[in-house]
Write a protein that holds these residues in place. Sequence first.
Motif, mmCIF file in Angstrom:
data_model
loop_
_atom_site.group_PDB
_atom_site.id
_atom_site.type_symbol
_atom_site.label_atom_id
_atom_site.label_comp_id
_atom_site.label_asym_id
_atom_site.label_seq_id
_atom_site.Cartn_x
_atom_site.Cartn_y
_atom_site.Cartn_z
ATOM 1 N N THR A 44 0.837 -1.202 0.000
ATOM 2 C CA THR A 44 0.000 0.000 0.000
ATOM 3 C C THR A 44 0.869 1.247 0.000
ATOM 4 O O THR A 44 0.603 2.204 -0.735
ATOM 5 C CB THR A 44 -0.925 0.017 1.224
ATOM 6 O OG1 THR A 44 -1.790 -1.125 1.178
ATOM 7 C CG2 THR A 44 -1.774 1.281 1.246
ATOM 8 N N LEU A 48 0.976 3.946 -2.975
ATOM 9 C CA LEU A 48 0.501 5.290 -2.640
ATOM 10 C C LEU A 48 1.541 6.345 -3.013
ATOM 11 O O LEU A 48 1.199 7.380 -3.591
ATOM 12 C CB LEU A 48 0.170 5.373 -1.157
ATOM 13 C CG LEU A 48 -0.350 6.719 -0.645
ATOM 14 C CD1 LEU A 48 -1.623 7.126 -1.379
ATOM 15 C CD2 LEU A 48 -0.595 6.668 0.854
ATOM 16 N N LEU A 193 -5.640 1.285 -0.961
ATOM 17 C CA LEU A 193 -4.841 2.237 -1.725
ATOM 18 C C LEU A 193 -5.643 3.434 -2.209
ATOM 19 O O LEU A 193 -5.303 4.587 -1.927
ATOM 20 C CB LEU A 193 -4.187 1.521 -2.916
ATOM 21 C CG LEU A 193 -3.493 2.430 -3.933
ATOM 22 C CD1 LEU A 193 -2.338 3.190 -3.289
ATOM 23 C CD2 LEU A 193 -3.007 1.610 -5.124
ATOM 24 N N TYR A 197 -5.524 7.403 -1.260
ATOM 25 C CA TYR A 197 -5.126 8.365 -2.291
ATOM 26 C C TYR A 197 -6.184 9.457 -2.444
ATOM 27 O O TYR A 197 -5.853 10.649 -2.557
ATOM 28 C CB TYR A 197 -4.903 7.650 -3.617
ATOM 29 C CG TYR A 197 -4.630 8.602 -4.766
ATOM 30 C CD1 TYR A 197 -3.415 9.283 -4.856
ATOM 31 C CD2 TYR A 197 -5.591 8.820 -5.757
ATOM 32 C CE1 TYR A 197 -3.165 10.157 -5.900
ATOM 33 C CE2 TYR A 197 -5.340 9.683 -6.802
ATOM 34 C CZ TYR A 197 -4.128 10.348 -6.871
ATOM 35 O OH TYR A 197 -3.896 11.220 -7.905
#
Length: 243
Positions: A44, A48, A193, A197
């Motif tokens: 992750t 990211l 994720l 974001y």
Amino acid sequence: MTPGTVVLVVAAVFVASMVRATFGFGEAVVGMPLLALLPIGLHTAISLIGLTGLTVALLAVITGWRHVDRPVLARLACATVAGIPVGLALVTLAPATVVGTTLGVFLVAYGGCSLARPGPSRLSRPGWALPFGFAAGALGSAYNFNGVPVVVYGTLRQWDPHRFRGTLQAHFLVSGVLVVTGQGLGGLWTPDLFGLYGLALPTILAATALGTMLHRRIPAERFSRIVHVVVIALGAVLVLNPA
């Protein structure tokens, strides 16, 4: 994931984005150690930071395309494509700590030597964009360290601040699309994720605006020395916290 963790993740992304927007590089070296302190998965964190770098690059290229060294960009981009599959294999073979420490030692040594003995190098020739671009693709898809080889090449070329930042961001836009796609195909995308974001996107935009303003305030005659000092600092971060 707790609200407190989300806030800390967004804060780490903000810091990484501002460093990238100010100097043209460094978001992975800053962001990855910060995210490693938080209870989120490695995949992750990698993905990211990859999306963060891609977003900052897109915003920078929109305003700085006229400063791009396009022949060099083409060489870097082609070589990066070749390096991405190697990086996806590398991430399963070489521990991130080993790679991070090795890169950190190299950056400290390179930055120190460049400050002590500034001047042109044979490695600044256009043809050397190919091996540097290949290394960027491999390190980018594996560890989000695609900026390291390109930054070194850019300092060897002794670009002025606008050419340095513009060409790096254009390359990061091209390589970022490829690297992020490669990460997705390689199974590095996780359910957390895109939620993280989306929450971090407003801070990425704010950090990019702030970093751009800071970049414009750096005197051109001091830019090269400042970049080498930043390279040394980022190298030290990698040595102390390589993963």
